[in-house]
Design a protein around this motif. Sequence first.
Motif, PDB file in Angstrom:
ATOM      1  N   ILE A 135       0.815  -1.236  -0.018  1.00  0.00           N
ATOM      2  CA  ILE A 135       0.107   0.113  -0.141  1.00  0.00           C
ATOM      3  C   ILE A 135       0.885   1.071   0.039  1.00  0.00           C
ATOM      4  O   ILE A 135       1.758   1.271   0.830  1.00  0.00           O
ATOM      5  N   GLY A 136       0.675   2.080  -0.843  1.00  0.00           N
ATOM      6  CA  GLY A 136       1.321   3.340  -1.110  1.00  0.00           C
ATOM      7  C   GLY A 136       0.626   4.629  -1.024  1.00  0.00           C
ATOM      8  O   GLY A 136      -0.483   4.699  -1.573  1.00  0.00           O
ATOM      9  N   PHE A 137       1.046   5.555  -0.449  1.00  0.00           N
ATOM     10  CA  PHE A 137       0.357   6.932  -0.355  1.00  0.00           C
ATOM     11  C   PHE A 137       1.279   8.029  -1.149  1.00  0.00           C
ATOM     12  O   PHE A 137       2.322   8.250  -0.871  1.00  0.00           O
ATOM     13  N   ASP A 138       0.580   9.045  -1.809  1.00  0.00           N
ATOM     14  CA  ASP A 138       1.471   9.981  -2.457  1.00  0.00           C
ATOM     15  C   ASP A 138       0.438  10.952  -2.665  1.00  0.00           C
ATOM     16  O   ASP A 138      -0.848  10.859  -3.258  1.00  0.00           O
ATOM     17  N   LEU A 139       1.174  12.098  -3.103  1.00  0.00           N
ATOM     18  CA  LEU A 139       0.054  13.434  -3.554  1.00  0.00           C
ATOM     19  C   LEU A 139       0.328  13.429  -5.039  1.00  0.00           C
ATOM     20  O   LEU A 139      -0.524  14.015  -5.705  1.00  0.00           O
ATOM     21  N   TRP A 140       1.383  12.572  -5.971  1.00  0.00           N
ATOM     22  CA  TRP A 140       1.321  12.609  -7.254  1.00  0.00           C
ATOM     23  C   TRP A 140       1.644  13.876  -7.887  1.00  0.00           C
ATOM     24  O   TRP A 140       0.961  14.263  -8.643  1.00  0.00           O
ATOM     25  N   GLN A 141       2.458  14.633  -7.223  1.00  0.00           N
ATOM     26  CA  GLN A 141       2.745  16.174  -7.453  1.00  0.00           C
ATOM     27  C   GLN A 141       3.348  16.409  -8.931  1.00  0.00           C
ATOM     28  O   GLN A 141       4.306  15.629  -9.182  1.00  0.00           O
ATOM     29  N   ALA A 142       2.813  17.041  -9.895  1.00  0.00           N
ATOM     30  CA  ALA A 142       3.165  16.953 -11.225  1.00  0.00           C
ATOM     31  C   ALA A 142       4.680  17.764 -11.050  1.00  0.00           C
ATOM     32  O   ALA A 142       4.626  18.843 -10.568  1.00  0.00           O
ATOM     33  N   GLY A 143       5.655  17.061 -11.882  1.00  0.00           N
ATOM     34  CA  GLY A 143       6.968  17.865 -11.948  1.00  0.00           C
ATOM     35  C   GLY A 143       7.708  17.812 -10.738  1.00  0.00           C
ATOM     36  O   GLY A 143       8.640  18.691 -10.333  1.00  0.00           O
ATOM     37  N   TYR A 144       7.452  16.719  -9.753  1.00  0.00           N
ATOM     38  CA  TYR A 144       7.955  16.735  -8.238  1.00  0.00           C
ATOM     39  C   TYR A 144       9.612  16.646  -8.742  1.00  0.00           C
ATOM     40  O   TYR A 144      10.004  15.800  -9.257  1.00  0.00           O
ATOM     41  N   ALA A 145      10.236  17.530  -7.830  1.00  0.00           N
ATOM     42  CA  ALA A 145      11.668  17.616  -8.099  1.00  0.00           C
ATOM     43  C   ALA A 145      12.321  17.650  -9.528  1.00  0.00           C
ATOM     44  O   ALA A 145      13.266  17.343  -9.774  1.00  0.00           O
ATOM     45  N   GLY A 146      11.552  18.520 -10.350  1.00  0.00           N
ATOM     46  CA  GLY A 146      11.719  18.852 -11.781  1.00  0.00           C
ATOM     47  C   GLY A 146      11.516  17.467 -12.631  1.00  0.00           C
ATOM     48  O   GLY A 146      12.287  17.817 -13.667  1.00  0.00           O
ATOM     49  N   ILE A 147      10.912  16.590 -12.346  1.00  0.00           N
ATOM     50  CA  ILE A 147      10.768  15.303 -12.827  1.00  0.00           C
ATOM     51  C   ILE A 147       9.275  15.043 -12.996  1.00  0.00           C
ATOM     52  O   ILE A 147       8.518  15.041 -12.096  1.00  0.00           O
ATOM     53  N   GLU A 148       8.998  14.231 -14.311  1.00  0.00           N
ATOM     54  CA  GLU A 148       7.976  13.809 -14.448  1.00  0.00           C
ATOM     55  C   GLU A 148       7.509  13.037 -13.331  1.00  0.00           C
ATOM     56  O   GLU A 148       7.767  11.947 -13.030  1.00  0.00           O
ATOM     57  N   ASN A 149       6.103  12.995 -12.981  1.00  0.00           N
ATOM     58  CA  ASN A 149       5.588  11.982 -11.983  1.00  0.00           C
ATOM     59  C   ASN A 149       4.158  11.601 -12.352  1.00  0.00           C
ATOM     60  O   ASN A 149       3.044  12.131 -12.316  1.00  0.00           O
ATOM     61  N   PRO A 150       4.347  10.547 -13.133  1.00  0.00           N
ATOM     62  CA  PRO A 150       3.105  10.103 -13.977  1.00  0.00           C
ATOM     63  C   PRO A 150       1.815   9.689 -13.320  1.00  0.00           C
ATOM     64  O   PRO A 150       0.816   9.463 -13.812  1.00  0.00           O
ATOM     65  N   GLY A 151       1.847   9.115 -11.968  1.00  0.00           N
ATOM     66  CA  GLY A 151       1.020   8.846 -11.103  1.00  0.00           C
ATOM     67  C   GLY A 151       0.735   7.371 -10.999  1.00  0.00           C
ATOM     68  O   GLY A 151       1.421   6.477 -11.486  1.00  0.00           O
TER      69      GLY A 151
END
Length: 253
Positions: free
Chosen positions: A119-135
């Motif tokens: 089980i994982g928890f994330d905000l899936w922030q776009a561009g997190y740390a300047g890198i694509e965060n696809p979800g």
Amino acid sequence: MPNGRNRNSTFDAGDMADWYPPLMIGAEELGTRILQPTLRAEALALLERLTPDAYTTYIAAFLREGERRYGANWRYADIVTVLLELARTLQPAAYLEIGVRRGRSAAAVAKQAPACAIIGFDLWQAGYAGIENPGPDFVRDELRRLGHQGTLELVSGNSHRTVPEYLVSHPNARFDLIVVDGDHSAEGARQDLLDVLPRLNVGGAIVFDDVDHPAHPELRAVWRDIVADRPDMSAWQFDGVGYGVAFALRRHG
């Protein structure tokens, strides 16, 4: 989710008195294993199987250059090498992660314990740390390609809300392996650790990333105060190269 001790790292004396705490392997011994060159090779092989991004490409190049310059005596650890060894040793049945991003940490666990419930928890922030965060769908595809066979639940939202909600709704949920790699503010990281630590099985491990990150120097003290200094934990920390990583095994309940 399983309850009780992690049987891969603890001793059950049956009806005999528990003369020792049940943990049979300490964090220092596992840390020695984590620093072996064979584990760095495993980490590199895993990175090469994942969909590349700028960060994983950089880490792979860093590993190769460290080996080229310093050979087998080079000392290096990060969250991937730590999780590869912990998952191999503990064979977790249940794994909780705060801060999933592209699934690199979960992939290390899935590789060693393919039947593990994740089980994982994330905000899936776009561009997190300047890198694509696809979800979450991207993460599901990554783990499927690695042969993960266990259940996978990915929860979107702020961990300071979603994690407590999940734990309240699953009062019997316990975990053999936990990663906290989400909110990097001192108070946010502290809260994430406090939320999940009571659900760690005896013999299980909790991992905390970036304890030597120059942008987050407060994380070292958070880890020490909340986890490493507890008498019921056996803790190990690597710093000085990279951003640092730490883990601790629960010695007793």
